[in-house]
Design an enzyme around this catalytic site. Structure first.
Site, PDB file in Angstrom:
ATOM      1  N   HIS A  73       5.255   6.298  11.452  1.00 18.41           N
ATOM      2  CA  HIS A  73       4.756   6.128  10.083  1.00 18.41           C
ATOM      3  C   HIS A  73       3.741   7.257   9.825  1.00 18.41           C
ATOM      4  CE1 HIS A  73       3.439   4.405   6.424  1.00 18.41           C
ATOM      5  NE2 HIS A  73       3.178   3.173   6.794  1.00 18.41           N
TER       6      HIS A  73
ATOM      7  N   LYS B 269      25.686  -3.162  -1.244  1.00 19.65           N
ATOM      8  CA  LYS B 269      27.151  -3.078  -1.332  1.00 19.65           C
ATOM      9  C   LYS B 269      27.726  -2.364  -0.116  1.00 19.65           C
ATOM     10  CE  LYS B 269      26.971  -2.505  -6.368  1.00 19.65           C
ATOM     11  NZ  LYS B 269      27.230  -1.516  -7.423  1.00 19.65           N
TER      12      LYS B 269
ATOM     13  N   ARG C 110      11.257   4.083   3.080  1.00 20.36           N
ATOM     14  CA  ARG C 110      10.941   3.131   4.156  1.00 20.36           C
ATOM     15  C   ARG C 110      12.195   2.339   4.471  1.00 20.36           C
ATOM     16  NH1 ARG C 110       5.851  -0.837   4.520  1.00 20.36           N
ATOM     17  NH2 ARG C 110       4.982   1.149   5.182  1.00 20.36           N
TER      18      ARG C 110
ATOM     19  N   ARG D  63       0.800  -1.227   0.000  1.00 18.82           N
ATOM     20  CA  ARG D  63       0.000   0.000   0.000  1.00 18.82           C
ATOM     21  C   ARG D  63       0.830   1.273   0.000  1.00 18.82           C
ATOM     22  NH1 ARG D  63      -2.900  -3.786   1.863  1.00 18.82           N
ATOM     23  NH2 ARG D  63      -0.977  -4.252   2.945  1.00 18.82           N
ATOM     24  N   THR D  64       1.797   1.339   0.892  1.00 17.33           N
ATOM     25  CA  THR D  64       2.472   2.625   1.066  1.00 17.33           C
ATOM     26  C   THR D  64       3.232   2.994  -0.208  1.00 17.33           C
ATOM     27  OG1 THR D  64       2.631   2.169   3.409  1.00 17.33           O
ATOM     28  CG2 THR D  64       3.970   3.973   2.586  1.00 17.33           C
TER      29      THR D  64
HETATM   30  C1  NCD Z   1       1.873  -0.799   8.258  1.00 14.71           C
HETATM   31  C2  NCD Z   1       3.369  -0.600   8.387  1.00 14.71           C
HETATM   32  O1  NCD Z   1       4.112  -0.818   7.444  1.00 14.71           O
HETATM   33  O2  NCD Z   1       3.762  -0.198   9.472  1.00 14.71           O
HETATM   34  N1  NCD Z   1       1.464  -1.015   6.950  1.00 14.71           N
HETATM   35  C3  NCD Z   1       1.189   0.066   6.176  1.00 14.71           C
HETATM   36  O3  NCD Z   1       2.040   0.862   5.874  1.00 14.71           O
HETATM   37  N2  NCD Z   1      -0.082   0.241   5.812  1.00 14.71           N
HETATM   38  C4  NCD Z   1       1.324  -1.795   9.202  1.00 14.71           C
HETATM   39  C5  NCD Z   1       1.918  -3.148   9.253  1.00 14.71           C
HETATM   40  O4  NCD Z   1       2.824  -3.501   8.512  1.00 14.71           O
HETATM   41  O5  NCD Z   1       1.423  -3.924  10.078  1.00 14.71           O
END
Ligand code: NCD
Length: 307
Positions: free
Chosen positions: A129, A80, A101, A51-52
């Protein structure tokens, strides 16, 4: 250069502006379809994501922009041994904005300090997040019509769940909230979040292990997955993973206007049968995330003088 690493990087007024922009994008998508023509978003994802990452990329495409993407540490120079700082300096030469991320807490902050373009934290380890929180806030505002005066239950892995930490940080800035923290003993909310957000502001909260006992008191129920990848041993994960499973039976005890949320991915925490319930809002949350990311990209690119 302004980046968004954690929720406090955005003022309450900016949160409202972002939600208002997202509403306008929903109402008039064509008005935004050329806004980022010729601009590039780099998505650097060193941890799994559906999703993100895709919502950031869809957001940039729907603004008329382009996307450069790194997925998985194994396919980039991180494999590397390149540092986050050097990666950020490098990617700044190609992109107008970066979404990153990373499995390490603080990695996005290091990237922001070294990049010459805005950096958006798309999740750093078990820390925070903020853009999931943007999706959550818009969902709550759309479903409940307000962000104050709500009883918010958070259930599951409150220790490692970064979406929980960011959501509490954001919601604790609104008036008249009560939090109900539902988790196994081992997965309670970290004391830094409790102290900084709840105790310091005298926000009422209770901690419990029993979802069924409290579900009837809630306006919002925010379910979360047990974060397997942050556990030190698999046995603990296996013992705790099915601590809470929301079923149609348990939903009967919830209010008629309960709003059930989940950042997704779900594993077993919400039975698929609950998806039919009109109170299930987690797929609306997914869509709201794209609109809020569009609003955030626009805001940061404008501020950086790149639009
Ligand atoms: C979440 C995350 O990555 O922290 N997912 C997301 O970004 N929607 C929640 C999760 O991974 O449980």
């Amino acid at each position: 250069m302004r980046s968004v690493i954690d929720v406090p990087d955005l003022s309450l007024q900016e949160l409202q502006q972002l939600m208002d922009t997202a509403e306008d994008i929903i109402a008039r998508p064509a008005a935004y379809s050329e806004c980022c023509r010729g601009k590039k978003l780099a998505t650097l994802f060193f941890e799994p994501s559906t999703r993100t990452r895709l919502s950031f990329e869809a957001a940039m495409y729907e603004l008329g922009g382009n996307v450069l993407s790194v997925t998985g540490a194994g396919t980039s120079s991180a494999a590397k041994g390149e540092s986050v700082a050097d990666t950020a300096k490098t990617v700044s030469c190609y992109a107008d904005i970066i979404a990153m991320r990373h499995p390490k807490e603080g990695a996005a902050l290091v990237a922001a300090r070294n990049a010459s373009v805005p950096v958006i934290n798309a999740g750093d380890g078990g820390h925070c997040h903020p853009t999931q929180t943007l999706a959550d806030l818009l969902t709550i505002r759309r479903e409940k019509g307000r962000l104050d005066g709500l009883t918010v239950g958070l259930c599951g892995d409150l220790k490692f769940g970064r979406t929980v930490h960011s959501l509490i940080t954001a919601m604790s800035r609104y008036e008249g909230l009560r939090f109900v923290l539902i988790s196994p003993e081992e997965l309670k909310l970290p004391s830094y979040v409790k102290n900084d957000c709840l105790k310091r502001k005298n926000i009422p909260y209770i901690q419990t292990t029993d979802l069924e006992q409290v579900i009837g008191d809630l306006d919002i129920l925010y379910m979360t997955r047990v974060q397997r990848e942050r556990f030190f041993n698999e046995e603990d994960y296996l013992r705790l993973k099915d601590s809470y499973i929301l079923t149609p039976e348990k939903m009967k005890k919830g209010r008629a206007d309960l709003c059930v949320m989940h950042p997704l991915p779900r594993v077993n925490e919400i039975s698929v049968a609950v998806d039919e319930d009109p109170r299930a809002c987690y797929f609306k949350q997914v869509l709201n995330g794209k609109y809020m990311r569009m609003a955030l990209i626009l805001m940061l690119l404008k501020e950086a003088g790149r639009l």
